[in-house]
Design a protein around this motif. Structure first.
Motif, short mmCIF file in Angstrom:
data_model
loop_
_atom_site.label_atom_id
_atom_site.label_comp_id
_atom_site.label_asym_id
_atom_site.label_seq_id
_atom_site.Cartn_x
_atom_site.Cartn_y
_atom_site.Cartn_z
N ASN A 281 -24.56 -38.72 -85.68
CA ASN A 281 -23.74 -39.65 -84.89
C ASN A 281 -22.69 -38.94 -84.04
O ASN A 281 -21.86 -39.60 -83.39
N THR A 282 -22.71 -37.59 -84.00
CA THR A 282 -21.78 -36.84 -83.16
C THR A 282 -22.49 -36.41 -81.87
O THR A 282 -23.71 -36.21 -81.84
N PHE A 283 -21.71 -36.23 -80.82
CA PHE A 283 -22.29 -35.87 -79.53
C PHE A 283 -22.95 -34.50 -79.55
O PHE A 283 -23.92 -34.25 -78.84
N SER A 284 -22.42 -33.57 -80.37
CA SER A 284 -22.94 -32.20 -80.39
C SER A 284 -24.07 -31.99 -81.38
O SER A 284 -24.57 -30.87 -81.52
N SER A 285 -24.50 -33.02 -82.07
CA SER A 285 -25.60 -32.89 -83.03
C SER A 285 -26.92 -32.65 -82.29
O SER A 285 -27.25 -33.38 -81.35
N PRO A 286 -27.70 -31.65 -82.70
CA PRO A 286 -29.01 -31.43 -82.07
C PRO A 286 -29.93 -32.64 -82.17
O PRO A 286 -30.66 -32.94 -81.21
N LEU A 287 -29.91 -33.33 -83.30
CA LEU A 287 -30.76 -34.51 -83.44
C LEU A 287 -30.31 -35.62 -82.50
O LEU A 287 -31.15 -36.36 -81.95
N ASN A 288 -29.00 -35.76 -82.31
CA ASN A 288 -28.49 -36.76 -81.37
C ASN A 288 -28.95 -36.44 -79.95
O ASN A 288 -29.36 -37.33 -79.19
N VAL A 289 -28.88 -35.15 -79.58
CA VAL A 289 -29.34 -34.72 -78.25
C VAL A 289 -30.84 -35.00 -78.10
O VAL A 289 -31.30 -35.51 -77.07
N ARG A 290 -31.60 -34.70 -79.14
CA ARG A 290 -33.05 -34.91 -79.09
C ARG A 290 -33.38 -36.38 -78.86
O ARG A 290 -34.23 -36.71 -78.02
N HIS A 291 -32.75 -37.28 -79.60
CA HIS A 291 -33.07 -38.69 -79.50
C HIS A 291 -32.54 -39.31 -78.21
O HIS A 291 -33.20 -40.17 -77.61
N THR A 292 -31.38 -38.88 -77.77
CA THR A 292 -30.79 -39.45 -76.54
C THR A 292 -31.65 -39.15 -75.32
O THR A 292 -31.88 -40.02 -74.48
N PHE A 293 -32.12 -37.91 -75.26
CA PHE A 293 -32.86 -37.49 -74.06
C PHE A 293 -34.37 -37.41 -74.28
O PHE A 293 -35.09 -36.90 -73.43
N LYS A 294 -34.85 -37.91 -75.45
CA LYS A 294 -36.28 -38.02 -75.72
C LYS A 294 -37.00 -36.67 -75.57
O LYS A 294 -38.01 -36.54 -74.87
N ILE A 295 -36.46 -35.66 -76.25
CA ILE A 295 -37.06 -34.33 -76.23
C ILE A 295 -38.27 -34.32 -77.16
O ILE A 295 -38.21 -34.85 -78.28
N SER A 296 -39.34 -33.69 -76.74
CA SER A 296 -40.58 -33.67 -77.53
C SER A 296 -40.40 -32.83 -78.79
O SER A 296 -39.50 -31.99 -78.89
N GLU A 297 -41.31 -33.05 -79.74
CA GLU A 297 -41.24 -32.33 -81.01
C GLU A 297 -41.42 -30.83 -80.81
O GLU A 297 -40.70 -30.01 -81.41
N LYS A 298 -42.36 -30.45 -79.96
CA LYS A 298 -42.61 -29.02 -79.73
C LYS A 298 -41.40 -28.35 -79.09
O LYS A 298 -41.01 -27.24 -79.49
N GLN A 299 -40.82 -29.01 -78.09
CA GLN A 299 -39.68 -28.41 -77.40
C GLN A 299 -38.48 -28.27 -78.33
O GLN A 299 -37.79 -27.24 -78.33
N PHE A 300 -38.25 -29.27 -79.16
CA PHE A 300 -37.14 -29.19 -80.11
C PHE A 300 -37.40 -28.09 -81.14
O PHE A 300 -36.50 -27.32 -81.49
N PHE A 301 -38.64 -28.00 -81.62
CA PHE A 301 -39.00 -26.99 -82.63
C PHE A 301 -38.77 -25.58 -82.10
O PHE A 301 -38.14 -24.74 -82.76
N VAL A 302 -39.26 -25.30 -80.91
CA VAL A 302 -39.13 -23.95 -80.33
C VAL A 302 -37.66 -23.61 -80.09
O VAL A 302 -37.21 -22.49 -80.41
N THR A 303 -36.90 -24.55 -79.56
CA THR A 303 -35.49 -24.28 -79.25
C THR A 303 -34.67 -24.07 -80.52
O THR A 303 -33.87 -23.12 -80.60
N ALA A 304 -34.86 -24.94 -81.51
CA ALA A 304 -34.12 -24.80 -82.76
C ALA A 304 -34.51 -23.53 -83.49
O ALA A 304 -33.65 -22.82 -84.06
N LEU A 305 -35.80 -23.20 -83.48
CA LEU A 305 -36.27 -21.98 -84.15
C LEU A 305 -35.65 -20.74 -83.52
O LEU A 305 -35.22 -19.82 -84.23
N ALA A 306 -35.57 -20.70 -82.20
CA ALA A 306 -34.99 -19.53 -81.52
C ALA A 306 -33.51 -19.39 -81.85
O ALA A 306 -33.02 -18.28 -82.09
N ALA A 307 -32.78 -20.50 -81.87
CA ALA A 307 -31.34 -20.45 -82.14
C ALA A 307 -31.05 -20.02 -83.57
O ALA A 307 -30.19 -19.15 -83.82
N ARG A 308 -31.77 -20.59 -84.55
CA ARG A 308 -31.50 -20.27 -85.95
C ARG A 308 -31.99 -18.85 -86.29
O ARG A 308 -31.38 -18.15 -87.12
N ALA A 309 -33.09 -18.42 -85.69
CA ALA A 309 -33.57 -17.06 -85.94
C ALA A 309 -32.61 -16.02 -85.37
O ALA A 309 -32.41 -14.96 -85.97
N GLU A 310 -32.01 -16.31 -84.23
CA GLU A 310 -31.05 -15.38 -83.65
C GLU A 310 -29.84 -15.22 -84.55
O GLU A 310 -29.24 -14.13 -84.63
#
Length: 412
Positions: A281-310
């Motif tokens: 429910n916060t503006f900076s939440s990745p899940l909030n960003v995903r749902h607000t802008f309708k980001i696909s599962e693949k795009q969210f997976f790749v972006t989150a994986l790159a950030a957490r792996a770094e």
């Protein structure tokens, strides 16, 4: 006496003939007294206006030689009458266009009537010369009212396209908007107005401008994109202000990446990097960003994986690969092939920067290379790598955004 006189006369005649062979003789000067006096009288009057004074016989002889002998013996050097058009600019519209095609200087000011101006435009279009068409249009733009110019261009689509192109390149957006409005091209007018946000540096003013653009007559597809742009920038401003306050209070580590005016995927990466575990429910939440802008599962997976792996957050990486079925059992699953995931994310874990770049370039892990050059603030390397990614791809757009980002202080 008589014999010597005849001999002298013959010798003089021979000498005179020899001179005639070498050079022409001067014209015979009339020595008639009445004629000479009349000529001298008229010449004296003209000499007065030329600033000359009456001279003696030698001066009269010189002037007479200048006026008469050259006219009699010098060749006629005048140009044909048709060539005097170069000097008096007596050209028809068609001839004027032909001269312009050959790069000759012309004056368009003599074409003052509307009919002549339109003939000039029509002949330039028939010549299929873009430079001539543009030059004529500039003249018409300066000498005709906007209403008349727009009305006449409606039936001349080729000239209209050239004028639109010229106004875009010269950044005369105000006149271009009036042209679109007169032609009834409301969507083009709206898009042109929307592009003005690029010249607004202040984020708050840009946000307010985008909000005002929501009332413009966009197509439904374009209106949705403008709405997303406004929502994204508004969210970025809120996140930036909150993070700055947290950074000053020591609740957030010093940031190394910007967020203002970044793309949607870059914003998602930022949120996955700094706010991964925040509530939805916060503006900076990745899940909030995903749902607000309708980001696909693949795009969210790749972006989150790159950030957490770094960040080497391996528990988060493992959780991304774990899913539960409807019976409650867990298994490893990836929206992408595991080979691609391993290459993309584990190459990023190599400590040596040069080796990491080499491996990333070898396996075409473009995001890793781009991020390395971004962290090194090496603009030239990033600009050179732009030519190695696919044209129109997400990687190319990411590079363009970084290159135009004024918050990054490049070292070269």
């Amino acid at each position: 006496m008589v014999g010597r006189g005849i001999s002298w006369s013959v010798n003089e005649t021979a000498a005179s003939n020899q001179r005639t062979d070498r050079e022409p003789a001067f014209p015979k000067i009339n020595t008639d007294t009445s004629t000479t006096n009349k000529s001298l009288s008229g010449y004296s009057l003209s000499s007065l206006f030329k600033g000359k004074t009456k001279g003696g016989n030698f001066q009269q002889f010189t002037d007479s030689l200048t006026d008469s002998s050259l006219r009699l013996y010098a060749p006629e050097l005048r140009k044909p009458k048709s060539e005097y058009k170069d000097y008096i600019s007596d050209w028809s519209p068609e001839e004027t266009v032909q001269r312009m095609q050959h790069g000759k200087a012309v004056s368009l000011e003599k074409f003052r009537s509307l009919q002549d101006k339109l003939l000039l435009l029509d002949f330039s279009v028939s010549a299929n010369d873009g430079n001539v068409i543009t030059a004529v249009l500039i003249y018409l733009k300066r000498t005709l009212s906007k209403e008349v110019l727009f009305r006449e261009l409606q039936s001349r689509q080729t000239a209209l396209r050239h004028l639109i192109c010229y106004l875009r390149e010269s950044r005369d957006h105000r006149l271009l908007q009036e042209l679109f409005r007169a032609l009834g091209r409301t969507e083009d007018e709206a898009l042109l107005k929307y592009k003005e946000h690029l010249s607004i540096a202040d984020e708050n003013k840009r946000r307010d401008f985008l909000k005002s653009c929501l009332s413009l007559p966009f197509s439904p597809e374009d209106l949705a994109l403008v709405q997303d742009h406004y929502t994204l920038l508004e969210r970025q401003i809120i996140i930036e202000a909150t993070d700055r306050q947290a950074e000053r209070g020591g609740k957030l580590p010093t940031k190394t990446m910007p967020i203002l005016n970044m793309s949607l995927i870059t914003t998602l990466y930022y949120c996955c990097f700094y706010h991964y575990s925040e509530a939805e429910n916060t503006f900076s939440s990745p899940l909030n960003v995903r749902h607000t802008f309708k980001i696909s599962e693949k795009q969210f997976f790749v972006t989150a994986l790159a950030a957490r792996a770094e960040l080497k957050e391996w528990s988060d990486v493992d959780a991304l690969f774990t899913c539960r079925n409807w019976l409650g059992f867990t298994k490893k699953k990836s929206p992408l092939s595991f080979q691609r995931v391993v290459l993309q994310d584990y190459v990023a874990l190599v400590d040596d920067a040069e080796l990491r770049i080499t491996l990333a370039q070898k396996h075409k892990c473009h995001d890793i290379v781009i991020n390395i050059y971004r962290d090194l603030k090496d603009r030239q390397q990033l600009l050179g790598y732009r030519g190695k990614v696919e044209m129109g791809s997400a990687e190319e757009r990411k590079i363009d955004e970084l290159l135009t980002n004024q918050q990054i202080r490049w070292k070269n």
